[in-house]
Design an enzyme around this catalytic site. Structure first.
Site, PDB file in Angstrom:
ATOM      1  N   CYS A  58      30.556  56.703  -3.160  1.00 52.11           N
ATOM      2  CA  CYS A  58      30.201  58.082  -3.472  1.00 52.11           C
ATOM      3  C   CYS A  58      31.181  59.034  -2.796  1.00 52.11           C
ATOM      4  CB  CYS A  58      28.792  58.395  -2.987  1.00 52.11           C
ATOM      5  SG  CYS A  58      27.496  57.464  -3.821  1.00 52.11           S
ATOM      6  N   GLU A  60      30.561  61.547  -1.022  1.00 54.64           N
ATOM      7  CA  GLU A  60      30.145  61.888   0.345  1.00 54.64           C
ATOM      8  C   GLU A  60      30.749  60.924   1.367  1.00 54.64           C
ATOM      9  OE1 GLU A  60      28.169  61.699  -2.352  1.00 54.64           O
ATOM     10  OE2 GLU A  60      26.331  62.868  -2.091  1.00 54.64           O
ATOM     11  N   CYS A  93      22.585  60.303  -2.940  1.00 54.23           N
ATOM     12  CA  CYS A  93      21.810  59.115  -3.281  1.00 54.23           C
ATOM     13  C   CYS A  93      21.195  58.533  -2.003  1.00 54.23           C
ATOM     14  CB  CYS A  93      22.702  58.086  -3.986  1.00 54.23           C
ATOM     15  SG  CYS A  93      23.855  57.241  -2.889  1.00 54.23           S
ATOM     16  N   CYS A  96      23.759  57.310   0.572  1.00 50.43           N
ATOM     17  CA  CYS A  96      24.421  58.419   1.268  1.00 50.43           C
ATOM     18  C   CYS A  96      23.476  59.073   2.265  1.00 50.43           C
ATOM     19  CB  CYS A  96      24.933  59.455   0.268  1.00 50.43           C
ATOM     20  SG  CYS A  96      26.427  58.939  -0.585  1.00 50.43           S
ATOM     21  N   TYR A 131      14.943  54.252   8.578  1.00 50.57           N
ATOM     22  CA  TYR A 131      15.405  53.266   9.551  1.00 50.57           C
ATOM     23  C   TYR A 131      16.453  53.934  10.428  1.00 50.57           C
ATOM     24  CZ  TYR A 131      18.193  49.548  11.543  1.00 50.57           C
ATOM     25  OH  TYR A 131      18.865  48.760  12.423  1.00 50.57           O
TER      26      TYR A 131
END
Ligand SMILES: [Zn+2]
Length: 138
Positions: A58, A60, A93, A96, A131
């Site tokens: 991506c 990002e 997403c 990301c 997480y």
């Protein structure tokens, strides 16, 4: 979810992301379609475009990588743009969101809300109950 007002710097960040993808948009393969811009705490801006491949990346990740490669470690805001998205804004997403949370737990993200209004929120609000490594807990 706390929302922050978009500043002039934020609109400039969006423009930088639009510029990088307009400059590199691939009209033959449509591989390069998303641009991203990330601003450091000190105001530097780094850009990236998505890269296709077996696993791809991506935009990002690419903008974060460019910033990290330049030695930047403290980030303020990131945005991704896709010309056909509402307001040209693309939300990060899931992958990301996890990366941004791990690299910069307080980075702000510019995206659209449910009404397609531009908003800016902290990454932690986009990935509740995420997480985290033990050494990243704050
Ligand atoms: Zn992504």
């Amino acid at each position: 979810m706390k929302q922050y007002e978009l500043t002039n710097q934020d609109y400039e960040l969006i423009d930088r992301a639009k510029e990088i993808i307009e400059t590199n948009f691939d009209t033959k393969t449509y591989i390069y379609t998303v641009g991203s811009a990330i601003r450091s705490k000190s105001g530097e801006v780094f850009t990236g475009i998505n890269c296709d491949g077996i696993h791809g990346s991506c935009a990002e990740f690419i903008s974060m990588g460019a910033a990290r490669a330049a030695g930047v470690r403290e980030f303020d805001t990131i945005v991704a743009v896709y010309k056909n998205a509402p307001n040209c804004l693309l939300p990060p997403c899931g992958n990301c969101r996890q990366m941004l949370l791990e690299y910069s737990p307080h980075i702000k993200v510019i995206l659209n809300n449910e009404s397609q209004k531009m908003i800016k929120v902290e990454i932690q609000d986009l990935l509740p109950l995420a997480y985290v490594h033990n050494d990243q807990m704050e």
